[in-house]
Motif scaffolding. Structure first.
Motif, PDB file in Angstrom:
ATOM      1  N   GLU A 176     -12.004   7.390   5.116  1.00 19.74           N
ATOM      2  CA  GLU A 176     -13.445   7.663   5.214  1.00 19.74           C
ATOM      3  C   GLU A 176     -13.786   8.364   6.528  1.00 19.74           C
ATOM      4  O   GLU A 176     -14.634   9.260   6.566  1.00 19.74           O
ATOM      5  N   ARG A 222      -8.801   3.864  -2.700  1.00 17.08           N
ATOM      6  CA  ARG A 222     -10.263   4.025  -2.599  1.00 17.08           C
ATOM      7  C   ARG A 222     -10.971   3.251  -3.711  1.00 17.08           C
ATOM      8  O   ARG A 222     -12.073   2.732  -3.514  1.00 17.08           O
ATOM      9  N   ASP A 269      -3.734   7.304  -2.248  1.00 15.62           N
ATOM     10  CA  ASP A 269      -5.007   7.182  -1.535  1.00 15.62           C
ATOM     11  C   ASP A 269      -6.169   7.019  -2.508  1.00 15.62           C
ATOM     12  O   ASP A 269      -7.085   6.227  -2.273  1.00 15.62           O
ATOM     13  N   SER A 303       0.815  -1.219   0.000  1.00 19.30           N
ATOM     14  CA  SER A 303       0.000   0.000   0.000  1.00 19.30           C
ATOM     15  C   SER A 303       0.842   1.260   0.000  1.00 19.30           C
ATOM     16  O   SER A 303       0.363   2.331  -0.375  1.00 19.30           O
ATOM     17  N   ARG A 313      -6.544   1.439   5.358  1.00 17.46           N
ATOM     18  CA  ARG A 313      -6.262   2.818   4.939  1.00 17.46           C
ATOM     19  C   ARG A 313      -7.527   3.521   4.463  1.00 17.46           C
ATOM     20  O   ARG A 313      -7.767   4.688   4.806  1.00 17.46           O
ATOM     21  N   VAL A 314      -8.340   2.824   3.688  1.00 28.04           N
ATOM     22  CA  VAL A 314      -9.569   3.444   3.176  1.00 28.04           C
ATOM     23  C   VAL A 314     -10.548   3.713   4.314  1.00 28.04           C
ATOM     24  O   VAL A 314     -11.236   4.739   4.328  1.00 28.04           O
ATOM     25  N   ALA A 354     -10.357  -0.845  -2.877  1.00 27.15           N
ATOM     26  CA  ALA A 354     -10.923  -1.390  -1.643  1.00 27.15           C
ATOM     27  C   ALA A 354     -12.310  -2.036  -1.798  1.00 27.15           C
ATOM     28  O   ALA A 354     -12.542  -3.128  -1.258  1.00 27.15           O
TER      29      ALA A 354
END
Length: 310
Positions: free
Chosen positions: A251, A140, A136, A131, A246-247, A143
């Motif tokens: 969020e 997204r 990012d 990752s 991470r997602v 994921a």
């Protein structure tokens, strides 16, 4: 950049080429007979039978074919952390990882993800790799497919809850250990009777320290558990877990940014102090605390900046 060279006999040399043929790339250089490119490894095979592996996953891929840096081949390959079995990247693995621990704003998120041996190639095709090599925005996009395809669990520890348990004496290491153990339990329950060959935790503490943190838990995951740093590059299960975690962090940052009325910065640098000071002046200390890890030094720095601006 990590790299290693293997000298292979003809049969194994040809087997390597067949194994990576779908990832073949053109490399016009003297003596090169074959080249392949993985997300984190460049592989170059020469007429002499030597094969050069370059990149973050060099050791992992080289270990599939023989000795590394002159060391004898064995059924196990040493990595920083613990000993991983041969061809580990092809096994059925339950991996876990976390994010957000170094950010002043936002939660701590932990994800665990199971990738069976017959899903490894599919997960790679979905775009999974370390990752740290992905943006990012790309994570997204990836994921949702991972969550729809793989058995997983993702936990988000909000700032309010984080500050509460931290104030009671829990270190960040203990907090992470508890979350990892919980996420792993959730996935194992969802798997019913199926069992992973191994469980790989992205190492943030030595084995003894990790289990000491969770010694009072009623249920502790211990069977076939391995620990390694940079585990995202050792198996796609950890890489997938890292992306999902991470997602989830992003969020929650989106939600907090909407409440703050500004896009909250990541990390813990000077820009974070400035943003925190603005929120402190506009909304007060309680509002700022509700979206930060309050024990970080950034809180006091923000107070000083805010005091100067009053």
């Amino acid at each position: 950049m990590s790299q290693c060279v293997l000298q292979l006999e003809k049969a194994k040399f040809e087997k390597l080429i067949a194994y990576y043929v779908a990832l073949k790339v053109t490399r016009n250089a003297p003596g090169v007979v074959f080249a392949a490119k993985l997300p984190d490894v460049a592989i170059t095979a020469y007429k002499s039978g030597k094969v050069l592996f370059q990149g973050g996953g060099a050791l992992r891929e080289a270990a599939l074919w023989g000795s590394v840096d002159g060391k004898p081949s064995s059924k196990k390959t040493s990595v920083k952390g613990e000993i991983l079995p041969e061809r580990f990247s092809e096994l059925s693995v339950l991996g876990s990882d976390e994010t957000g621990t170094g950010d002043f704003f936002g939660p701590v998120t932990v994800a665990a993800c199971f990738v069976s041996s017959n899903q490894v190639e599919l997960v790679r095709e979905l775009g999974v790799r370390d990752s740290k090599q992905l943006t990012d925005d790309l994570m997204r996009k990836i994921a949702p497919d991972l969550q729809a395809t793989l058995v997983h669990s993702v936990l988000t520890l909000t700032n309010e809850k984080y500050n509460e348990v931290q104030a009671k004496g829990s270190s960040q290491g203990k907090i992470k250990a508890l979350l990892h153990n919980q996420a792993l339990k959730h996935v194992l329950r969802k798997m019913n009777d199926e069992k992973p060959d191994y469980i790989l935790i992205d190492q943030f503490a030595e084995r003894g320290i990790y289990y000491n943190h969770i010694k009072n838990e009623p249920e502790i995951v211990r069977e076939n558990v391995l620990f390694s740093t940079k585990a995202e590059g050792l198996h796609v299960a950890v890489a997938a877990a890292s992306i999902i975690a991470r997602v989830a962090f992003l969020e929650e940052m989106d939600r907090l940014s909407a409440i703050a009325g500004v896009m909250l910065p990541k990390g813990a640098g000077r820009g974070v102090d400035e943003a925190a000071a603005r929120i402190l002046l506009k909304d007060g200390e309680a509002a700022l605390k509700s979206m930060t890890k309050w024990h970080f030094a950034n809180a006091q720095k923000a107070k000083k900046i805010a005091a100067m601006k009053k």
